[in-house]
Design a protein around this motif. Structure first.
Motif, PDB file in Angstrom:
ATOM      1  N   ASN A   1      11.371   4.549 -10.535  1.00  0.00           N
ATOM      2  CA  ASN A   1      12.525   4.028  -9.804  1.00  0.00           C
ATOM      3  C   ASN A   1      12.213   2.693  -9.121  1.00  0.00           C
ATOM      4  N   PHE A   2      10.931   2.362  -9.034  1.00  0.00           N
ATOM      5  CA  PHE A   2      10.497   1.162  -8.311  1.00  0.00           C
ATOM      6  C   PHE A   2      10.317  -0.055  -9.204  1.00  0.00           C
ATOM      7  N   ARG A   3      10.229   0.143 -10.506  1.00  0.00           N
ATOM      8  CA  ARG A   3       9.795  -0.963 -11.364  1.00  0.00           C
ATOM      9  C   ARG A   3      10.153  -0.713 -12.819  1.00  0.00           C
ATOM     10  N   THR A   4      10.030  -1.761 -13.613  1.00  0.00           N
ATOM     11  CA  THR A   4      10.026  -1.613 -15.061  1.00  0.00           C
ATOM     12  C   THR A   4       8.797  -0.806 -15.443  1.00  0.00           C
ATOM     13  N   THR A   5       8.939   0.109 -16.380  1.00  0.00           N
ATOM     14  CA  THR A   5       7.762   0.810 -16.912  1.00  0.00           C
ATOM     15  C   THR A   5       7.704   0.598 -18.413  1.00  0.00           C
ATOM     16  N   CYS A   6       6.480   0.472 -18.923  1.00  0.00           N
ATOM     17  CA  CYS A   6       6.254   0.387 -20.375  1.00  0.00           C
ATOM     18  C   CYS A   6       5.102   1.311 -20.714  1.00  0.00           C
ATOM     19  N   VAL A   7       5.299   2.171 -21.698  1.00  0.00           N
ATOM     20  CA  VAL A   7       4.250   3.129 -22.034  1.00  0.00           C
ATOM     21  C   VAL A   7       4.177   3.302 -23.548  1.00  0.00           C
ATOM     22  N   ALA A   8       2.940   3.379 -24.051  1.00  0.00           N
ATOM     23  CA  ALA A   8       2.746   3.617 -25.489  1.00  0.00           C
ATOM     24  C   ALA A   8       3.196   5.040 -25.804  1.00  0.00           C
ATOM     25  N   THR A   9       4.050   5.183 -26.815  1.00  0.00           N
ATOM     26  CA  THR A   9       4.550   6.517 -27.158  1.00  0.00           C
ATOM     27  C   THR A   9       4.172   6.957 -28.575  1.00  0.00           C
ATOM     28  N   ARG A  10       3.787   6.014 -29.424  1.00  0.00           N
ATOM     29  CA  ARG A  10       3.387   6.390 -30.785  1.00  0.00           C
ATOM     30  C   ARG A  10       2.292   5.459 -31.282  1.00  0.00           C
TER      31      ARG A  10
ATOM     32  N   ASP B   1       0.844  -1.205   0.000  1.00  0.00           N
ATOM     33  CA  ASP B   1       0.000   0.000   0.000  1.00  0.00           C
ATOM     34  C   ASP B   1       0.873   1.246   0.000  1.00  0.00           C
ATOM     35  N   ALA B   2       1.967   1.178   0.760  1.00  0.00           N
ATOM     36  CA  ALA B   2       2.894   2.319   0.794  1.00  0.00           C
ATOM     37  C   ALA B   2       3.546   2.506  -0.576  1.00  0.00           C
ATOM     38  N   ALA B   3       3.926   1.382  -1.196  1.00  0.00           N
ATOM     39  CA  ALA B   3       4.541   1.470  -2.532  1.00  0.00           C
ATOM     40  C   ALA B   3       3.573   2.101  -3.513  1.00  0.00           C
ATOM     41  N   LYS B   4       2.306   1.771  -3.377  1.00  0.00           N
ATOM     42  CA  LYS B   4       1.293   2.310  -4.285  1.00  0.00           C
ATOM     43  C   LYS B   4       1.129   3.815  -4.079  1.00  0.00           C
ATOM     44  N   ARG B   5       1.104   4.240  -2.811  1.00  0.00           N
ATOM     45  CA  ARG B   5       0.976   5.692  -2.542  1.00  0.00           C
ATOM     46  C   ARG B   5       2.173   6.443  -3.123  1.00  0.00           C
ATOM     47  N   LEU B   6       3.370   5.943  -2.869  1.00  0.00           N
ATOM     48  CA  LEU B   6       4.569   6.623  -3.376  1.00  0.00           C
ATOM     49  C   LEU B   6       4.597   6.624  -4.903  1.00  0.00           C
ATOM     50  N   SER B   7       4.066   5.557  -5.503  1.00  0.00           N
ATOM     51  CA  SER B   7       4.136   5.420  -6.960  1.00  0.00           C
ATOM     52  C   SER B   7       3.279   6.447  -7.697  1.00  0.00           C
ATOM     53  N   ALA B   8       2.436   7.162  -6.964  1.00  0.00           N
ATOM     54  CA  ALA B   8       1.659   8.231  -7.605  1.00  0.00           C
ATOM     55  C   ALA B   8       2.604   9.303  -8.146  1.00  0.00           C
ATOM     56  N   GLU B   9       3.780   9.403  -7.536  1.00  0.00           N
ATOM     57  CA  GLU B   9       4.797  10.344  -8.009  1.00  0.00           C
ATOM     58  C   GLU B   9       5.607   9.627  -9.105  1.00  0.00           C
ATOM     59  N   PRO B  10       5.583  10.172 -10.363  1.00  0.00           N
ATOM     60  CA  PRO B  10       6.242   9.457 -11.471  1.00  0.00           C
ATOM     61  C   PRO B  10       7.715   9.141 -11.223  1.00  0.00           C
ATOM     62  N   GLY B  11       8.408  10.017 -10.504  1.00  0.00           N
ATOM     63  CA  GLY B  11       9.828   9.767 -10.227  1.00  0.00           C
ATOM     64  C   GLY B  11      10.026   8.521  -9.378  1.00  0.00           C
ATOM     65  N   PHE B  12       9.222   8.387  -8.322  1.00  0.00           N
ATOM     66  CA  PHE B  12       9.286   7.178  -7.494  1.00  0.00           C
ATOM     67  C   PHE B  12       8.883   5.961  -8.317  1.00  0.00           C
ATOM     68  N   ASN B  13       7.762   6.098  -9.009  1.00  0.00           N
ATOM     69  CA  ASN B  13       7.221   4.961  -9.759  1.00  0.00           C
ATOM     70  C   ASN B  13       8.259   4.369 -10.707  1.00  0.00           C
TER      71      ASN B  13
END
Ligand code: ZN
Length: 485
Positions: A320-329, A306-318
């Protein structure tokens, strides 16, 4: 790549890396003379005004050849100033300041990319390829990423040579092509084809790390000790198509977008490694309230999700915590009145150390959850393949005392009160090619920047002039500290 924007408001306490007594005298710290600064500024101006973008207007070789001429004019032996590469426009320069006597001790290599991201005149207040001095800043494409570091290291090597400095081990400067993009990545090419020229005990890469300022006050000195791996994936939906007056139940655009919505809702698992755990342990002591409590909670075993989820609202933390994948085009369809036969998306991933692009490609297939979609890997050079590399991100090297000791002492002299903190960068740099070859890499720009001052890749890129002078002082003393008797 340059990321100075660290994760949160911090004034960290102490360096975890154990330090002994000083190995070299710091007081007074030798500072660049007016002549040293004038030359360093002239080199900086010259580099900014040579367009090194991966475009028809850009040419890396013009810049590396200009630096080669400077070294040769200064009296470096031709065999120690090598211009080489796989493409006439993408030549790399490798400069070697030789040890006083032959030694078995491996060199220290400074790795600097010479290419810059495209910049358009109409987007800028000034001409991005003119070196403009204004309001205490140098403006121009590359002033932050990373012609500041290129110029500072060229100036440093020239100064050491001019002063007759004889290191106890070789110092190498590699000025390379295509870090930001393009088919001829110089760091990768040198490691593969000329390992003997760039083999080193470790690499200092000024493309990342740095000193973060808070209203002019230095608060933290970040040294990149590990980084995520950059990977692009191409997601494709195909369909027989047809006339748009007769829509059919299956549709390439809808299939692709509904799969992307599943990706949008998905979070990769929370992870910590040696570097980020140490970083958050120290950050917890500096934060207050809920943020501090949440950071402590994620450090517990098992971590509080739950704490990880709250912190992950901040993109910088998020990130830094995990692999991220995002559609860019997105790209779909061929006519306004036809059903799309192809719908395609690019998904950009930043992979947490310890995972391979192929592992993430397999996971993407599962997350997208539609067997009709094809997930392919897109290499840095733009080549598309059915599978992705199995190589994993660089594993954090143990902090080397001979790097961190002078780095810490110099930091204290130049930016007093800022603890040196190994960090994991969420971006990616050329360090990966050396790391994969087993050479430890540390990212440190020696540039002090306000938290909101990052304009790398953006409009009106600029560097505080004072930060440039301090980086000269840093690299001069640091190069000596790691190579004197
Ligand atoms: Zn860069």
């Amino acid at each position: 790549m340059r990321q100075n924007n660290l994760l949160a408001s911090i004034a960290l306490v102490a360096l975890a890396v154990c330090l002994g007594s000083p190995v070299f005298a710091l007081s007074p710290l030798p500072t660049a003379t007016a002549e040293d600064r004038a030359q360093a500024k002239e080199i900086f101006k010259q580099l900014i005004e040579i367009n090194t973008t991966d475009t028809p207007r850009g040419n890396v070789t013009t810049a590396t050849a200009a630096m080669q001429k400077r070294f040769l004019d200064a009296g470096f032996p031709a065999e120690d100033v090598k211009l080489l590469g796989p493409d006439a426009r993408k030549m790399n320069l490798v400069v070697r300041l030789r040890a006083a006597a032959p030694t078995s001790e491996k060199p220290v290599l400074f790795l600097c990319h010479m290419d810059v991201v495209e910049a358009l005149r109409q987007d800028w207040t000034t001409d991005p390829f003119q070196f403009v001095e204004k309001d205490g800043y140098y403006y121009g494409r590359g002033t932050q990423d990373m012609k500041d570091g290129d110029a500072a290291l060229v100036a440093t090597f020239l100064r050491l040579h001019r002063e007759g400095y004889k290191p106890r081990r070789d110092l190498i400067l590699a000025l390379t092509a295509d870090e930001e993009g393009g088919k001829f990545n110089g760091a990768s090419w040198l490691v593969k084809n000329h390992r003997e020229l760039v083999d080193a005990a470790y690499v200092i890469n000024p493309d990342s790390g740095g000193v973060e300022l808070n209203h002019g006050r230095p608060v933290v000195t970040a040294v990149e000790a590990t980084e995520k791996v950059y990977s692009d994936f191409q997601i494709t939906a195909v369909n027989p198509g047809g006339h748009s007056s007769r829509p059919r139940p299956d549709n390439a655009i809808y299939e692709l977008t509904s799969a992307l919505n599943k990706l949008a809702a998905y979070s990769f698992p929370f992870e910590l490694n040696e570097v980020t755990r140490a970083y958050y342990t120290r950050l917890a002591g500096q934060e207050t309230g809920q943020t501090a409590a949440d950071i402590r909670a994620i450090l517990a075993t098992p971590p509080d999700m739950d704490a990880a989820k709250r912190l992950s609202a901040e993109p910088g933390f998020n990130s830094n915590f995990r692999t991220t994948c995002v559609a860019t085009r997105l790209n779909a369809g061929h006519a306004n009145n036809a059903l799309a036969q192809t719908a395609q998306a690019n998904v950009n991933c930043r992979i947490f150390p310890g995972h391979s692009p192929e592992e993430i490609r397999q996971q993407l297939i599962g997350i997208l959850g539609d067997k009709k979609l094809v997930v392919k890997y897109v290499s840095d050079a733009g080549d598309i393949s059915d599978t992705a590399p199995e190589r994993k991100a660089m594993v954090p090297p143990a902090p080397i005392k001979e790097v961190f000791e002078p780095l810490t002492q110099l930091t204290q002299a130049i930016w007093p009160g800022t603890p040196v903190t190994p960090v994991m960068e969420n971006g990616a740099s050329d360090s990966i090619y050396f790391a994969m070859a087993g050479i430890p890499c540390y990212g440190f720009s020696a540039i002090a920047m306000e938290r909101d001052g990052d304009r790398a890749h953006g409009q009106d890129e600029r560097l505080p002039i004072d930060s440039y002078w301090k980086s000269l002082d840093f690299f001069y003393s640091f190069a000596k500290a790691v190579s004197s008797k």
